[in-house]
Enzyme design. Structure first.
Site, PDB file in Angstrom:
ATOM      1  N   MET A  27      52.029  83.134 -34.533  1.00  0.00           N
ATOM      2  CA  MET A  27      52.941  84.266 -34.715  1.00  0.00           C
ATOM      3  C   MET A  27      52.364  85.277 -35.695  1.00  0.00           C
ATOM      4  O   MET A  27      53.089  86.002 -36.355  1.00  0.00           O
ATOM      5  CB  MET A  27      54.323  83.785 -35.157  1.00  0.00           C
ATOM      6  CG  MET A  27      54.290  82.754 -36.232  1.00  0.00           C
ATOM      7  SD  MET A  27      55.895  81.953 -36.336  1.00  0.00           S
ATOM      8  CE  MET A  27      55.554  80.641 -37.478  1.00  0.00           C
ATOM      9  N   SER A  58      61.667 119.896 -32.575  1.00  0.00           N
ATOM     10  CA  SER A  58      61.578 121.348 -32.681  1.00  0.00           C
ATOM     11  C   SER A  58      62.481 121.878 -33.793  1.00  0.00           C
ATOM     12  O   SER A  58      63.461 121.228 -34.179  1.00  0.00           O
ATOM     13  CB  SER A  58      61.992 121.973 -31.350  1.00  0.00           C
ATOM     14  OG  SER A  58      63.357 121.709 -31.125  1.00  0.00           O
ATOM     15  N   GLU A  92      54.942  80.897 -47.208  1.00  0.00           N
ATOM     16  CA  GLU A  92      56.214  81.268 -47.818  1.00  0.00           C
ATOM     17  C   GLU A  92      56.200  81.498 -49.330  1.00  0.00           C
ATOM     18  O   GLU A  92      56.895  82.381 -49.818  1.00  0.00           O
ATOM     19  CB  GLU A  92      57.242  80.169 -47.508  1.00  0.00           C
ATOM     20  CG  GLU A  92      57.598  80.082 -46.041  1.00  0.00           C
ATOM     21  CD  GLU A  92      58.387  78.831 -45.723  1.00  0.00           C
ATOM     22  OE1 GLU A  92      57.839  77.726 -45.857  1.00  0.00           O
ATOM     23  OE2 GLU A  92      59.558  78.965 -45.368  1.00  0.00           O
TER      24      GLU A  92
END
Ligand SMILES: Cc1cc2nc3c(=O)[nH]c(=O)nc-3n(C[C@H](O)[C@H](O)[C@H](O)COP(=O)(O)OP(=O)(O)OC[C@H]3O[C@@H](n4cnc5c(N)ncnc54)[C@H](O)[C@@H]3O)c2cc1C
Ligand code: FES
Ligand code: FES
Length: 1333
Positions: free
Chosen positions: A1042, A353, A1265
């Site tokens: 993953m 707010s 990688e």
């Protein structure tokens, strides 16, 4: 129905179902309610502080005044449950499901390959779902705005944007020829052949968006809102009560009686303070139903806006208003709207707010400086004092988080005055990240001119971020007022401003020189903008100066080019095709299960860790009595409770699981509290008292470690040629150095584990988010003193790992297992984001020094490198990281005399660990920086120096590994061609000649990355494949999923080998009881090693079925599988892949540590704002030699994600430690990973065609990688642009730019005249706020 509802009944809807609660703890947030109470685990916990967006939900409310329904996105982690009376909440589960119908938003993110680990996906889905509910045909800008507060650590965002772009009207335009030259306009498209090129997804298959299918707003809530009489709502919890008054009078009365009680509307300041700083509030007042706080009224001189309005609503109301007003009246309104659009994220702005923002009195607020400069007023009121009006100015903000309001007063509304003719208002901000980031410095400025002249009648300048409150530059304004607005006046003003906006060199927040420099830059920018305005109005006729444009931000269409499967490949064979991640739809619907989503079981406990607050000290006392008295606390686990081995041994060094006598860093685990709930465990942990006696001389920095020879042994050296004598024969010798900061993994799912005692014979199931299950299994077994066969470690998927879940989960799971063993109850431990960042370490900060000898033509003859990494207090994998650096110090260059020495520094910081790239990203930056320096010394283009030194043809590395450099050159040449390097280089130079304050830079960087573990025993792959009687196939293997798509690739392998459709194949989870003695899923080698193991197992099974195929030639797969059972043929097979026998002899300095190399080259171009250090990557072209891709969509996703993570490492992500070794940066508010705003505007990926690799499955190559290092192309492009800026100040030749190249470093390195005015504090003459570790 509601009329009779008592005042302590909360009624709201979740996914169309009514929820009624009578007993609500005011400290319960919607997120924990959803996850723990309703088992709606699709909404994820990523940070708990509004900074990551993983918990995004849609909140809908009915407004009786306008009879309209209003939807907005919000962070469930900051939404108090008590606030939800009358609201309808929609979570990811509420919009679609794989069981019924998936929603188009869920479908598109999944099929466009925008979900890798999937942990961020539900949040992304809900942000876009909410956008579409409000705007079914959004613009691209709407999409990027909606996603600005949603972080993803895996994808690099491009696929997410591509998927969601399909909802845009404009996505029907190809835009390939630029905005105005769409192919639909008949302009010839340069890539006509694209039609035949394979695409990552086909948007024609997408379900259409049909707004009529959405959940309707519950009519009961409409009725309730229309008819519910005004009544007070109140709830009482364990430590906090909540009151929601129904009128202003009641509110004022409450505030008078409870002046210290906060008014909570957005809870974006009160909430994080309670959660992270332990602030307690016995009473919270929620004024959301006090209508006076939400009113909007216009007067002839301005507009009054209610203090309760959310920042989003306010922006939309002000925008509507200023469009109707004459322009001259709208200066303050426009600037306020601009600022309202940049505060935090959309989720934050939707709830925060105006009153809450002003009263939070942040020194670096985005709004307060504008409100002050714009002469805004507040109407405040209290029961006793009535109403009064007070200006927002320097006297209003009296301290950090403090205002001049009396405790019993509240802000009712804010008055924003209309501007006058001849009045100009502007706001400026500079933040660590372009979006969704608190600013480092802000400013609001206003000037008013005497009519028709350049004479300043009034001026006001406010800064935020240079002290505990916003600051009025009154004396500076005094120099400007009544003077002509020109350079002479401004020059005088700068000198006064420098004195006035002074900051001590050790000021909190650091970056002092930069912040001081920004104060000048902002004033200069204001000057230029006002001059431009005055010229536009014909008030002045001065020579036009460069107009300051914002950095470009429009995302362009990008290319992802990959090889098609060979002609004739069976349609059923999925290998080589862009197959969607096999769990993408489950992830997008919130059905995918992560460790913390596992259902809670009877008697389950939660564990919270207690960590050291000292860096190097003796523990003199541990008092747990107060903690044990607290409600819900069951036990405290200390080292004494460990029944087995109390240490983990790695590389010959012991690491204590729980510190007993001595601590070695802040964040070291000392004990753990187990309790019946998360909040009780947390409270218990806070109540544990530990006393210490500091030990002398802790070591934090690498320099201190070097001075004291504090290293983990062994240190590593490789030398080829004769480096020392080669220096005598060269034309030039140059010595340089560069340092890189560390990097936090910031996997979206924090470290998570659940240990369940199975009941008999000391048997445990360990659900753990780990990249290396067998290591965790062995650690738990040793800790409990039982054999490994009693421990089953299980993981279905990880919400990201990036190397951070290789070794660290083993220790955490071991401690959790001790708790489970001691209490004989299931124990869950889910690290808070801040604890995860504090405890688990990350990428090693690195210092690289070099001496390089080279010839005048650019040939490098000799280099002597020294690498130091800050390992922290335990060895972990640091020595192996150093080894990988020394092995990669040639990158792609054939340097005849090359020596590298690497040392892991032992310090009193948390222990660092493996991180995607494992030292290569640091090493590559050092090597390429050395090349850049050589080019700068010689005045040659850097790419030429690179080319002249590259390996050519059959080559031998400095450790005597032979390889072919052919594909390396192919990548380089193709990259240069694709990115039109020469043409764009010239365009960059031209741009730089035309712009003084903005500069462009371009750089092309190559990489050669060694594949496989150098330790041969880690290269093994293992699998177990069962074929069931019905023909369904269950594959288990050693790799963990993953986000990298290993299960998807494995499914493709099994499908090809067994010649059955992928739908027949299932991969449930990874567990040590299915596949034992596994290797880590790391080093980009998981899919390759385990893919081979699955291939072997499937080949065995296929052969076993051969007799059946022959016997029943007309049979089907299912019938053969069924027949096998009756014919007693076992359809279970183990696959074992030995993997390459890599080795390295460090004595002889030679070996074969890698199986093969992955190559790549990448060109990036950036644009810089030299005055603020902000930069934008305008284009990136990356060519990757990834062999024959097994799955181009997964592989391109890996490349893009790695690139973005690298870009974060080199240009954005900054860990900060206090002088006493405390990590300051413990959440997304302080630590910035790349967000949507950081994606290169054009991001092209090209797979090198026709590349075979005999060393890996199906000729593929490892790629998780290597491409991270290519994020450095952005770093070097920035360095190139900085060099152009420096040349304007007459500075040429090499210069130091450390990594990450954050705006402060960029701005200071540009060395513009304004920056040069700021005096530099003498190092050593002050205590800096943060350490340079
Ligand atoms: C993730 C995140 C990112 C952010 N990014 C930015 C950013 O980029 N730039 C920026 O400037 N800010 C940023 N903020 C700060 C944000 O704007 C403020 O936290 C927010 O505006 C506070 O409003 P609220 O309603 O949530 O306040 P609450 O937390 O509900 O309340 C805050 C304080 O205000 C008081 N209060 C509230 N209303 C009144 C009233 N009417 N009268 C008297 N006192 C009142 C309360 O008593 C309380 O002490 C960020 C915050 C978060 C969590
Ligand atoms: S968990 Fe809510 S924003 Fe991160
Ligand atoms: S897919 Fe976004 S965080 Fe993993």
């Amino acid at each position: 129905m509601s009329a009779g509802m008592p005042g302590n009944t909360l009624c709201f809807f979740i996914n169309g179902k009514k929820v009624t609660e009578h007993h609500v703890d005011p400290e319960t947030m919607l997120l924990s309610y959803l996850r723990e109470r309703l088992a709606l685990t699709g909404t994820k916990y990523g940070c708990g502080g509004g900074g990551c967006g993983a918990c995004t939900v849609m909140v809908s409310r009915y407004r009786p005044e306008t009879k309209s329904i209003f939807h907005h996105s919000a962070n469930a982690c900051l939404l108090p449950l008590c606030q939800l009376h009358g609201a309808a909440i929609t979570t990811v589960e509420g919009i679609g499901s794989t069981k019924t119908r998936i929603h188009p938003v869920q479908e598109r993110i999944a099929k466009a390959h925008g979900s890798q680990c999937g942990f961020c996906t539900p949040g992304m889905v809900m942000s876009i779902y909410t956008l579409l509910r409000n705007k079914p045909q959004p613009s691209m800008d709407d999409i990027t705005q909606a996603l600005a507060g949603n972080l993803c650590r895996c994808t690099g965002y491009r696929p997410i944007l591509d998927g969601f772009k399909t909802f845009c009207e404009e996505s029907r335009c190809c835009q390939t020829n630029g905005d105005a030259n769409c192919c639909l306009n008949g302009v010839k498209n340069g890539t006509e052949t694209d039609a035949v090129k394979p695409q990552l997804f086909n948007k024609d298959e997408f379900l259409p968006l049909d707004p009529t299918q959405e959940l309707i707003f519950p009519p009961e809530l409409i009725l309730m809102a229309e008819s519910e009489p005004a009544r007070t709502l109140s709830f009482v919890g364990e430590g906090t009560s909540w009151v929601c008054p129904s009128s202003l009078e009641e509110l004022l009365g409450l505030k008078a009686r409870n002046p210290d009680a906060p008014l909570v509307i957005g809870n974006t300041n009160v909430g994080p303070n309670m959660k992270f700083k332990g602030v307690r509030h016995p009473l919270i007042i929620s004024p959301t139903r006090v209508t006076e706080l939400f009113q909007f009224s216009q007067t002839p001189n301005g507009v009054w806006v209610g203090a309760g309005c959310s920042l989003s609503e306010l922006r939309s109301d002000l925008e509507k208003l200023y469009l109707q007003l004459p322009e001259e009246k709208t200066e303050v309104l426009r600037v306020l709207c601009q600022q309202l659009g940049i505060v935090g994220s959309q989720q934050i702005r939707n709830v925060a707010s105006l009153g809450g923002h002003i009263m939070s009195a942040f020194p670096n607020s985005d709004l307060n400086t504008v409100l002050a400069a714009g002469n805004c007023l507040l109407s405040v009121v209290s029961e006793a004092g009535g109403r009064r009006e007070i200006p927002i100015n320097q006297d209003f903000f009296v301290g950090l988080g403090k205002t001049a309001l009396k405790p019993e007063e509240i802000i009712l509304s804010l008055f924003i005055p209309f501007s006058r003719k001849g009045e100009f208002v502007r706001a400026f901000r500079q933040a660590p990240r372009k979006e969704s980031a608190f600013p480092t410095l802000t400013a609001g400025m206003r000037v008013f001119f005497c009519e028709g002249s350049r004479l300043v009648q009034d001026v006001s300048v406010y800064y935020g971020g240079i002290g505990p409150t916003i600051v009025s530059a009154g004396r500076t304004c005094g120099v400007i007022v009544n003077r002509r607005w020109d350079e002479e006046t401004l020059n005088r003003a700068y000198d006064v401003l420098l004195e006035e906006a002074d900051l001590p060199p050790s000021a909190p927040g650091g970056k002092v020189e930069f912040r001081r420099s920004l104060t000048l830059s902002f004033l200069f920018k204001f000057h230029l903008e006002v001059m431009h305005k005055l010229r536009e109005m014909n008030v002045i006729q001065d020579e036009p100066q460069e107009e300051l444009q914002p950095l470009p931000k429009n995302i362009q269409p990008s290319l992802q080019e990959f090889e098609a499967v060979p002609k004739g490949q069976s349609q059923q064979d999925p290998v080589g095709r862009p197959i969607m991640h096999r769990s993408a739809l489950s992830q997008a619907t919130g059905e995918a299960v992560y460790c913390d989503d596992l259902p809670h079981t009877q008697g389950e406990l939660f564990m919270s860790l207690v960590t050291s607050s000292r860096a190097y000290a003796k523990i003199t006392g541990l008092d747990v009595s107060a903690a044990m008295q607290l409600p819900g606390v069951v036990d405290v686990i200390t080292a004494k409770d460990i029944p087995g081995k109390k240490v983990r041994t790695l590389m010959g060094y012991d690491e204590e699981l729980l510190a007993e006598d001595k601590v070695l860093c802040i964040g070291q685990m000392i004990c753990a509290v187990v309790a019946d709930s998360r909040s009780h465990a947390k409270r218990g942990a806070a109540a544990v008292k530990i006393s210490y006696e500091d030990l002398p001389d802790p070591i934090f920095t690498m320099e201190e470690a070097i001075e004291k020879s504090s290293y983990f042994e062994p240190r590593r050296v490789i030398e080829q040629g004769d480096v020392s004598s080669a220096f005598a024969s060269v034309d030039r010798v140059y010595e340089g150095e560069i340092r890189l900061g560390g990097q936090e993994h910031f996997y979206m799912e924090t470290q998570s584990m659940l240990v369940v005692p199975v009941g008999e014979e000391k048997e445990f199931n360990v659900y753990v988010s780990s990249q290396w299950l067998s290591y965790t299994q062995a650690a738990v077994a040793e800790t409990l003193g039982i054999p490994s066969n009693r421990i089953n470690c299980i993981v279905k998927r990880l919400g990201g790992g990036f190397g951070g879940k290789v070794t660290k989960p083993a220790i955490l799971a071991s401690i959790t297992a001790v708790a489970a063993w001691k209490t004989n109850r299931p124990v869950r431990c889910i690290l808070e984001r801040g604890d995860d960042m504090l405890i688990t370490g990350g990428r090693h900060p690195t210092l690289g020094k070099y001496k390089v000898g080279f010839m005048n033509d650019g040939r490098i003859v000799a280099v002597d490198f020294q690498f130091f990494i800050n390992a922290g207090c335990t060895v972990d994998e640091s020595v192996v990281v150093i080894e990988k650096m020394v092995l990669h110090m040639d990158n792609i260059y054939n340097i005849p005399n090359l020596r590298g020495r690497g040392s892991a520094c032992k310090t009193n910081l948390p222990s660092n660990t493996s991180f995607r790239g494992f030292g290569v990203p640091q090493c590559l930056l050092i090597v390429e920086n050395m090349l850049t320096d050589v080019a700068a010394v010689l005045g040659h283009p850097a790419h030429q120096v690179r080319e002249i030194n590259m390996y050519k043809g059959p080559s031998v590395t400095h450790y005597k590994l032979t390889f072919s450099a052919e594909n390396l050159h192919r990548c380089w040449d193709e990259c240069k061609l694709r990115c039109e390097y020469e043409t764009r280089r010239r365009a960059v130079e031209e741009f730089n000649q035309q712009h003084r304050w903005r500069k462009r830079g371009i750089a092309i960087i190559p990489v050669k990355y060694g594949m496989a573990f150098a330790e041969g025993f880690c290269n093994e792959g293992k699998a177990l494949v069962h074929i069931y009687k019905d023909g369904s196939v269950l594959v288990s293997h050693a790799g963990t999923e993953m986000g990298q798509g290993i299960h998807t690739k494995i499914q493709q392998v099994a499908s090809r080998e067994l010649q059955v459709p992928s739908s027949k194949i299932y991969i449930s989870e990874t567990s040590t009881s299915s596949v034992a003695n596994t290797c880590p899923t790391a080093a980009s080698f998981g899919s390759e090693a385990n893919g081979m193991a699955v291939k072997i197992a499937c080949e065995i099974l296929y052969k076993k079925m051969e007799p059946l195929r022959k016997k029943y030639p007309k049979g089907s797969w299912e019938s053969w599988a069924n027949a096998a059972f009756y014919e007693k043929i076992s359809l279970s097979a183990m696959g074992h892949y030995r993997g390459p026998d890599t080795h390295m002899d460090w004595e002889k300095m030679e070996g074969m540590p890698y199986s093969y190399f992955t190559f790549g080259a990448c060109c990036s171009e950036v644009e810089l704002d030299c005055l603020t250090g902000d930069s934008r990557t305008v284009r990136t072209d990356l060519v990757g030699d990834i062999g024959r891709s097994m799955n181009p969509s997964v592989d391109i996703g890996q490349i893009e994600g790695a690139f973005m993570q690298g870009m974060g490492l080199y240009t954005l992500e900054e860990l900060k430690f206090s002088p006493s070794g405390l990590l300051y940066t413990r959440g997304p508010s302080q630590y910035k990973i790349p967000a949507v705003c950081d994606v290169p505007l054009q991001f092209n990926i090209y797979q090198l065609q026709d590349s075979d690799n005999p060393h890996a499955i199906y000729s593929s190559k490892g790629l998780g990688e290597p491409f991270l290092s290519l994020g450095s192309s952005v770093f070097f492009a920035i360095k190139d642009a900085v060099a152009a800026a420096r040349s304007e100040s007459g500075l040429v030749g090499p210069f130091v730019l450390n990594s990450p190249a954050t705006p402060d470093k960029i701005c200071l390195a540009c060395s513009c005249p304004l920056t040069q005015k700021v005096p530099t504090a003498q190092p050593g003459s002050f205590k800096p706020w943060a350490l340079n570790i």
